[in-house]
Design an enzyme around this catalytic site. Structure first.
Site, PDB file in Angstrom:
ATOM      1  N   TYR A 104      13.600  61.077  61.753  1.00 47.93           N
ATOM      2  CA  TYR A 104      13.050  59.725  61.906  1.00 47.93           C
ATOM      3  C   TYR A 104      14.032  58.874  62.444  1.00 47.93           C
ATOM      4  O   TYR A 104      13.776  58.596  62.740  1.00 47.93           O
ATOM      5  CB  TYR A 104      10.917  60.302  61.893  1.00 47.93           C
ATOM      6  CG  TYR A 104      10.359  58.482  61.912  1.00 47.93           C
ATOM      7  CD1 TYR A 104       9.904  58.940  62.903  1.00 47.93           C
ATOM      8  CD2 TYR A 104      11.021  57.540  60.795  1.00 47.93           C
ATOM      9  CE1 TYR A 104       9.406  57.940  63.371  1.00 47.93           C
ATOM     10  CE2 TYR A 104      10.107  56.362  61.992  1.00 47.93           C
ATOM     11  CZ  TYR A 104       9.615  56.196  62.734  1.00 47.93           C
ATOM     12  OH  TYR A 104       8.897  55.889  62.938  1.00 47.93           O
TER      13      TYR A 104
ATOM     14  N   SER B 114      12.271  51.304  65.713  1.00 49.05           N
ATOM     15  CA  SER B 114      11.234  51.414  64.024  1.00 49.05           C
ATOM     16  C   SER B 114      12.173  49.630  63.099  1.00 49.05           C
ATOM     17  O   SER B 114      13.382  50.570  63.360  1.00 49.05           O
ATOM     18  CB  SER B 114      11.444  53.025  63.793  1.00 49.05           C
ATOM     19  OG  SER B 114      11.003  51.605  61.753  1.00 49.05           O
TER      20      SER B 114
HETATM   21  P1  NAD Z   1      -0.259  56.613  65.805  1.00 50.43           P
HETATM   22  O1  NAD Z   1      -0.245  58.142  64.783  1.00 50.43           O
HETATM   23  O2  NAD Z   1      -0.962  55.656  66.090  1.00 50.43           O
HETATM   24  O3  NAD Z   1       0.250  56.985  67.713  1.00 50.43           O
HETATM   25  C1  NAD Z   1       1.875  58.221  67.538  1.00 50.43           C
HETATM   26  C2  NAD Z   1       1.344  58.664  68.449  1.00 50.43           C
HETATM   27  O4  NAD Z   1       2.557  59.078  69.090  1.00 50.43           O
HETATM   28  C3  NAD Z   1      -0.067  59.450  68.241  1.00 50.43           C
HETATM   29  O5  NAD Z   1      -1.453  59.244  68.455  1.00 50.43           O
HETATM   30  C4  NAD Z   1       0.485  60.512  69.416  1.00 50.43           C
HETATM   31  O6  NAD Z   1      -0.448  60.766  70.460  1.00 50.43           O
HETATM   32  C5  NAD Z   1       1.315  60.467  69.957  1.00 50.43           C
HETATM   33  N1  NAD Z   1       2.375  61.472  69.940  1.00 50.43           N
HETATM   34  C6  NAD Z   1       3.008  62.522  68.694  1.00 50.43           C
HETATM   35  N2  NAD Z   1       3.403  63.117  68.894  1.00 50.43           N
HETATM   36  C7  NAD Z   1       3.199  63.451  70.492  1.00 50.43           C
HETATM   37  C8  NAD Z   1       3.340  64.907  70.563  1.00 50.43           C
HETATM   38  N3  NAD Z   1       3.731  65.922  71.123  1.00 50.43           N
HETATM   39  N4  NAD Z   1       3.036  64.903  72.137  1.00 50.43           N
HETATM   40  C9  NAD Z   1       2.577  63.776  72.788  1.00 50.43           C
HETATM   41  N5  NAD Z   1       2.157  62.714  71.681  1.00 50.43           N
HETATM   42  C10 NAD Z   1       2.438  63.142  70.998  1.00 50.43           C
HETATM   43  O7  NAD Z   1       0.969  55.591  64.716  1.00 50.43           O
HETATM   44  P2  NAD Z   1       1.816  55.306  65.420  1.00 50.43           P
HETATM   45  O8  NAD Z   1       2.295  54.189  64.122  1.00 50.43           O
HETATM   46  O9  NAD Z   1       0.896  53.100  66.163  1.00 50.43           O
HETATM   47  O10 NAD Z   1       3.373  54.730  65.796  1.00 50.43           O
HETATM   48  C11 NAD Z   1       3.436  54.318  67.662  1.00 50.43           C
HETATM   49  C12 NAD Z   1       5.127  54.858  67.409  1.00 50.43           C
HETATM   50  O11 NAD Z   1       4.882  53.236  65.950  1.00 50.43           O
HETATM   51  C13 NAD Z   1       5.954  55.625  66.809  1.00 50.43           C
HETATM   52  O12 NAD Z   1       6.983  55.838  67.785  1.00 50.43           O
HETATM   53  C14 NAD Z   1       6.311  55.116  65.192  1.00 50.43           C
HETATM   54  O13 NAD Z   1       7.532  55.810  65.551  1.00 50.43           O
HETATM   55  C15 NAD Z   1       6.104  53.545  65.386  1.00 50.43           C
HETATM   56  N6  NAD Z   1       6.381  52.974  64.457  1.00 50.43           N
HETATM   57  C16 NAD Z   1       5.228  53.004  63.728  1.00 50.43           C
HETATM   58  C17 NAD Z   1       5.622  52.619  62.654  1.00 50.43           C
HETATM   59  C18 NAD Z   1       4.024  52.083  61.784  1.00 50.43           C
HETATM   60  O14 NAD Z   1       4.376  51.597  60.590  1.00 50.43           O
HETATM   61  N7  NAD Z   1       3.481  52.476  61.908  1.00 50.43           N
HETATM   62  C19 NAD Z   1       6.738  51.267  62.181  1.00 50.43           C
HETATM   63  C20 NAD Z   1       7.833  51.017  62.959  1.00 50.43           C
HETATM   64  C21 NAD Z   1       7.887  52.125  63.970  1.00 50.43           C
END
Ligand code: NAD
Ligand code: MG
Length: 306
Positions: free
Chosen positions: A211, A198
């Site tokens: 985080y 991130s």
């Molecule tokens: P999202 O909620 O769609 O995806 C995150 C997924 O993590 C969930 O769908 C879930 O299936 C999984 N998860 C969470 N806890 C879990 C557990 N205990 N066991 C199994 N699965 C679990 O959100 P996203 O934003 O698409 O996140 C995906 C990745 O992107 C993450 O690593 C997040 O940190 C990273 N990220 C997101 C952003 C943003 O702005 N959305 C920015 C930087 C990084």
């Protein structure tokens, strides 16, 4: 384009277009979803590529596991991989079955095999079994995308409960060690591992202390492992998203009063859509990135990054 139209965008990623206006600058209403959030309840809906991602055969015959592949970035990656010709297993929490089935449907309708693997990555045993099950159902494994993540905003360190602190580290970094270790039994020469980090690994948000720390750890893990595995012909890289409109955000990922402005402080002036991440993962998964090892691709709308 109206904000809700992003979900059904039919202009594909190869169409020449202005990045400022490719998607609308969204102003999501203040909203709250219990954790984990659901793609189907996002307002406005996001583009995970169902109608917009066009494949060109770059992952033909590959076999991939995407953790957190039911929604957001993981869903967009799973769909793009399928469109590029890969069979895809997705892992997700049991509460996300409906989102997962929707992604599985899109993968199947793209002509590829979909494998749905529910379970909790804070459970060390599941980290091992999910990888073994993916390899068994797909008949092998050559792409691992460690993408699942937990993000809960908390105002101050004093208010950060131990339980959250431990769950964030378990989900974001300890599980990544465990799934990757299990995957090494299956990954052969030419395989790739891609970790989702991130922008906050470099610009830690004061409300995301736990985080952001895990994301810095993921960066270090990525570079160290890349060095360890390079001579085996296994490449490890990372993708560092900026503000992307996914269910993570309205399920306490951001203070809800900040949601209407989400992503507007980027140089492009808008939040990213999940499918805008997909080409970076496809590139790192495909053989065309053969000399890219231990790198991070920043997909963040222009936020300054190393
Ligand atoms: P999202 O909620 O769609 O995806 C995150 C997924 O993590 C969930 O769908 C879930 O299936 C999984 N998860 C969470 N806890 C879990 C557990 N205990 N066991 C199994 N699965 C679990 O959100 P996203 O934003 O698409 O996140 C995906 C990745 O992107 C993450 O690593 C997040 O940190 C990273 N990220 C997101 C952003 C943003 O702005 N959305 C920015 C930087 C990084
Ligand atoms: Mg989800």
């Amino acid at each position: 384009m109206a904000e809700d139209d992003a979900h059904t965008t039919r202009t594909d990623q190869l169409h020449f277009q202005n990045p400022v206006t490719r998607y609308p600058s969204i102003t999501p209403p203040e909203q709250h979803q219990p954790e984990p959030g659901h793609e189907s309840d996002l307002a406005p809906r996001a583009d995970i590529g169902e109608f917009s991602y066009r494949g060109t055969g770059r992952l033909k015959g590959r076999k991939a596991l995407v953790t957190g592949g039911d929604s957001g970035i993981g869903a967009a990656v799973a769909i793009a991989f399928a469109r590029e010709g890969a069979d895809v297993a997705i892992s997700y929490l049991p509460a996300e079955e409906a989102d997962a089935q929707e992604v599985a449907r899109i993968i199947s309708e793209s002509g590829r095999k979909a494998v749905a693997l529910p379970g909790d990555l804070t459970d060390a045993e599941f980290c091992r079994s999910v990888v073994d099950n993916a390899a068994e159902h797909l008949g092998g494994l050559d792409i691992l995308v460690n993408n699942a993540g937990k993000q809960i905003a908390v105002t101050s360190l004093e208010e950060l409960p131990d339980e959250q602190l431990e769950e964030t580290f378990e989900t974001n970094i300890l599980a990544m060690f465990r799934t990757t270790r299990a995957a090494l039994a299956h990954l052969g020469e030419g395989s790739t591992i891609i970790n989702t980090t991130s922008i906050v690994a470099y610009m830690p948000s004061p409300t995301l202390m736990d985080y952001a720390s895990t994301k810095a750890a993921i960066n270090n893990f990525t570079k160290g492992l890349a060095n360890q595995l390079a001579s085996k012909g296994i490449r490890v890289n990372a993708v560092a998203p900026g503000p992307i409109w996914t269910p993570l955000q309205p399920s306490d990922g951001q203070p809800k009063e900040e949601l209407p402005e989400f992503g507007q402080n980027t140089p492009l002036g808008r939040a990213g859509q999940p499918t805008e991440l997909a080409p970076a993962y496809v590139f790192l998964a495909s053989p065309e990135s053969s000399y890219v090892v231990g790198s991070t691709i920043h997909v963040n709308g222009g936020m300054p990054s190393p």
